[in-house]
Design a protein around this motif. Structure first.
Motif, mmCIF file in Angstrom:
data_model
loop_
_atom_site.group_PDB
_atom_site.id
_atom_site.type_symbol
_atom_site.label_atom_id
_atom_site.label_comp_id
_atom_site.label_asym_id
_atom_site.label_seq_id
_atom_site.Cartn_x
_atom_site.Cartn_y
_atom_site.Cartn_z
ATOM 1 N N UNK A 213 -5.779 -6.689 -21.300
ATOM 2 C CA UNK A 213 -6.642 -5.505 -21.314
ATOM 3 C C UNK A 213 -7.211 -5.325 -19.909
ATOM 4 N N UNK A 214 -7.760 -4.143 -19.641
ATOM 5 C CA UNK A 214 -8.416 -3.945 -18.342
ATOM 6 C C UNK A 214 -9.550 -4.968 -18.212
ATOM 7 N N UNK A 215 -9.716 -5.531 -17.011
ATOM 8 C CA UNK A 215 -10.758 -6.538 -16.779
ATOM 9 C C UNK A 215 -11.723 -6.066 -15.694
ATOM 10 N N UNK A 216 -12.918 -6.662 -15.701
ATOM 11 C CA UNK A 216 -13.933 -6.383 -14.686
ATOM 12 C C UNK A 216 -13.594 -7.220 -13.451
ATOM 13 N N UNK A 217 -13.537 -6.554 -12.288
ATOM 14 C CA UNK A 217 -13.107 -7.287 -11.092
ATOM 15 C C UNK A 217 -14.175 -8.245 -10.580
ATOM 16 N N UNK A 220 -13.456 -11.349 -13.142
ATOM 17 C CA UNK A 220 -12.105 -11.918 -13.092
ATOM 18 C C UNK A 220 -11.387 -11.741 -11.756
ATOM 19 N N UNK A 320 -12.228 -2.019 -11.786
ATOM 20 C CA UNK A 320 -11.373 -2.489 -12.867
ATOM 21 C C UNK A 320 -10.133 -3.200 -12.311
ATOM 22 N N UNK A 321 -9.749 -4.277 -12.977
ATOM 23 C CA UNK A 321 -8.415 -4.856 -12.786
ATOM 24 C C UNK A 321 -7.600 -4.328 -13.952
ATOM 25 N N UNK B 297 -13.799 -17.332 -8.518
ATOM 26 C CA UNK B 297 -14.583 -16.302 -9.203
ATOM 27 C C UNK B 297 -16.047 -16.325 -8.805
ATOM 28 N N UNK B 304 -9.308 -6.321 -4.654
ATOM 29 C CA UNK B 304 -8.669 -5.702 -5.814
ATOM 30 C C UNK B 304 -8.480 -4.201 -5.617
ATOM 31 N N UNK B 305 -7.272 -3.730 -5.976
ATOM 32 C CA UNK B 305 -7.012 -2.290 -5.997
ATOM 33 C C UNK B 305 -7.356 -1.788 -7.402
ATOM 34 N N UNK B 306 -8.082 -0.675 -7.467
ATOM 35 C CA UNK B 306 -8.542 -0.186 -8.778
ATOM 36 C C UNK B 306 -7.793 1.042 -9.270
ATOM 37 N N UNK B 332 -14.928 -8.198 -3.377
ATOM 38 C CA UNK B 332 -16.125 -8.950 -3.754
ATOM 39 C C UNK B 332 -16.467 -9.857 -2.576
ATOM 40 N N UNK B 430 -16.096 -5.698 -20.547
ATOM 41 C CA UNK B 430 -16.933 -4.868 -19.683
ATOM 42 C C UNK B 430 -16.067 -3.917 -18.869
ATOM 43 N N UNK B 431 -16.515 -2.694 -18.724
ATOM 44 C CA UNK B 431 -15.813 -1.687 -17.900
ATOM 45 C C UNK B 431 -14.409 -1.416 -18.435
ATOM 46 N N UNK B 432 -14.121 -1.772 -19.645
ATOM 47 C CA UNK B 432 -12.761 -1.674 -20.199
ATOM 48 C C UNK B 432 -12.852 -1.103 -21.616
ATOM 49 N N UNK B 433 -11.694 -0.755 -22.207
ATOM 50 C CA UNK B 433 -11.742 -0.296 -23.604
ATOM 51 C C UNK B 433 -12.218 -1.418 -24.522
#
Lengths: 463, 463
Positions: A213-217, A220, A320-321, B297, B304-306, B332, B430-433
């Motif tokens: 699923x999409x992850x928080x950068x 993660x 988002x990742x 982490x 990261x590319x979003x 980050x 978070x920030x995801x579906x």
């Protein structure tokens, strides 16, 4: 008045009437790749069939057969005369990005001598130029100088599935002495162009799947590979940034080596680098090392990325990742590259490059063969003569950079020489916002067809 | 019954009532980055203000001042007791891609003990956990053990512009002995977590402009550089594909070198690689060479590319060379990287790499500082004690991978120790579906706050 002069005069006198007809066709949003426009496809085909019956073609039918409707029309009353198959298409590309159009894409808008609308140049305007020519002959002489079989398909922008089958199945019925494909362009309003080849194309979709699923950068980032980070590395690996050569092993292996004489011939085309730069508006031209821009646009294969999706591209910021990232890309191919083989080579290359931290899949969306034609054949040469009579200058000859997937099928099943030409211009904004056609080219094109039918009849008698 | 026991008992008895309140707040789509949701922002702020007045806070106001509304609420009746500033936010990320949600994002849906909704974890659920705790104290003892200043902002996802100004301007009014930021997560339902630092962030948008309009890749492929082809090369150049290190010169220069003792401390966190892999669902973890996933982490910067936009990404094929291609990306950052300086370094690097065939522009959309806190401070340590009482286990300590841009501002203007913690979980999406919160964490969080207020009062007396 000769029959040709009568037809030409009819063409001129009925200009307004012809334009009204073209406006009607351009107002139908016949976007073949969008299922929402299915009814518009039927409407456009029926409009064309009605038009062809009206101008006096003997027989006109709409072929559907599990595809988007194809219009087929015949006039076969010229005994002892050759038969010409003419090809065009009435389907168009989507209008996106719609916001960048200065006028509504499906409301034809005349600005000076330029007529703006999606499909104005590719290919409705050119199809109507053919119909105007046929009408001008039929309305003045009551006949055509040669037999004509006309195909106007509705799937050119979506792989021509129905037409490929139709040509293969109906090869006997479609038998002809020459095929005229009208879906190309002139170099300038003064300089007609006949293509003696076209590039093929291999269109791919590459998908990189990472997290489920999409992850928080923040949480993660640094823990998993971001599918975009991997995708850009894979795509960058496909092409050398310095030489602009495709890096896939075997990609150039079957590329036809063009000799110096033909390269000089191609470079004689009256299209300077300055013209290309002005047309495109780029800070500087670019392409494969060791070749001129004209060579790179005709006898050399290319690699272009068309779109990248996944993640977040709206206004503002989202960290988002993405679960997956996907790219659409294609390679223009030249004789004798095999589009299916190229697809395999690229797939293997990408999968070898892919790290084990993601899943990479490569789907071939289409594979079209390049085409080579013998430009010395008389049916091709008299087309140049017809251009000289209509535009005051014979055609230049080149290999087309774009792809006419159906050309290879015509060549294979009908074994007739192809004449690939058209009445568009390089700045017609094909497949882009603000597509247009320059009316002097369109009506000059009708005049060229009027001449060509007569020239072809003469050439046949002379043989 | 002790006052704490009374408050805890009230919390348990009013669980359904509290949940109903949370459902109401989650149903308001307070998406701060979408101007279409401005009215929802006002609605959510007013709902919170009404709620805080209802539970017995002394003074509650909505601060707008050219930004999205911020809710400020005080209860200052505890003489001789310390003052705690509590921070949370009620704005949420957009819900896209909406199609990937299993339940409607703004219709709270309880599945077992998980409550699904955008903002359930980030940060409405956590904000309500605080309010439930305050309500439990006020409704049972008629007072709080410490003075409380509560800030619930509406711009956390869009740079907190108003709050940064509010804290700077109202530093005197906001004076306090500790700041509790409730916008983070636990390691598991059994293992609370306090962050003694957070990563910063530098968010950039890179635009590559080529031709003046979209071009057909058949006609112009090989003649001009495709902005996508250039963009993927630029983005790929930012990171080494083998070491996963950022290639920008100077990027690592100010990165705080963490000693072996602290690295061992970080790696003691009960989060195994197997857990991280199961959480994310990736085929294999990945990140900077030489560091463990937990280190990558927390104490290491990332790239990261979003999202990447331009060209054509719809169904089917379109062979376009886009006029421009654009990428959103972020890094980050860790102490003591300067986010503004990093933005400059990346911009310079990209512009040096850019070929002269296109125009490359780099815009810094935001630059947030990393934060370091002294985790030995008593106000931080008693938070761990409060966790032990509420969850049966003291907090683990780590540096957060995400960014709390406001933390640096609190530290600068209020000079009080920060306690960065929260009641979400790593798989809250978070920030995801399909964002969710695990209710035992939410109500355990309320219990932790109930204990913390008492513990803080005691700690102050003991000093």
């Amino acid at each position: 008045m000769t029959p040709v002069a009568a037809a030409l005069s009819y063409l001129t006198e009925h200009r307004d009437q012809h334009l009204s007809a073209l406006y009607e066709l351009l107002s139908i949003p016949s976007v073949s790749m969008d299922p929402a426009h299915r009814a518009d496809m039927v409407r456009a085909a029926e409009w064309l069939a009605t038009c062809l019956r009206h101008i006096g073609m003997h027989h006109t039918e709409i072929v559907a057969d599990h595809g988007l409707p194809l219009v087929y029309s015949e006039w076969l009353g010229a005994e002892q005369a050759p038969t010409l198959l003419i090809y065009g298409h009435y389907d168009v590309q989507p209008a996106d990005p719609v916001a960048e159009w200065h006028t509504p894409p499906f409301t034809p808008s005349l600005v000076g001598e330029n007529l703006y609308a999606r499909g104005a140049s590719d290919d409705k305007g050119q199809v109507m130029a053919v119909i105007f020519a046929l009408a001008s002959w039929l309305q003045t002489s009551g006949r055509l100088p040669v037999n004509v079989k006309l195909i106007i398909e509705g799937e050119e922008e979506v792989s021509s599935t129905l037409l490929h089958r139709f040509v293969a199945d109906q090869a006997e019925r479609l038998r002809c002495d020459a095929v005229l494909l009208v879906d190309s362009m002139m170099l300038s309003p003064q300089q007609p162009l006949i293509l003696y080849g076209t590039r093929g194309n291999c269109y791919l979709e590459v998908t990189v799947r990472g997290p489920k699923t999409d992850l928080h950068s923040g949480t993660f980032g640094g823990v998993v590979d971001n599918p975009f980070n991997v995708l850009v590395r894979l795509l960058a690996a496909l092409q050398d940034g310095d030489t602009r050569r495709v890096r896939v092993p075997g990609f150039y292996e079957k590329v036809c080596i063009v000799d110096d004489e033909e390269r000089a011939f191609i470079n004689r085309l009256p299209v300077s680098d300055a013209v290309l730069q002005a047309l495109t508006g780029v800070p500087a031209l670019a392409g494969e090392e060791g070749f001129t821009p004209l060579e790179r646009a005709s006898i050399r294969p290319t690699f272009d990325i068309h779109g990248i999706s996944g993640g977040f591209t709206g206004p503002g910021k989202k960290t988002v990742i993405p679960a997956q990232a996907r790219a659409k890309l294609s390679m223009r191919l030249v004789p004798h590259q095999d589009p299916v083989e190229i697809g395999e080579l690229v797939r293997n290359f990408l999968q070898q490059q892919a790290p084990s931290t993601v899943q990479v899949s490569v789907e071939v969306l289409s594979a079209s063969w390049p085409v080579l034609v013998d430009y010395r054949h008389p049916t091709v040469q008299v087309a140049s003569t017809a251009f000289a009579k209509a535009f005051g200058r014979p055609a230049a000859f080149s290999i087309g950079g774009g792809t006419l997937p159906i050309a290879a099928t015509f060549q294979k099943h009908l074994q007739a020489p192809l004449v690939i030409t058209g009445f568009g211009l390089p700045d017609d904004n094909l497949h882009a916002p603000n597509e247009k056609i320059f009316l002097p080219c369109l009506f000059g094109g009708s005049a060229m067809i009027i001449h060509y039918l007569a020239e072809l009849a003469d050439a046949y008698v002379l043989r």
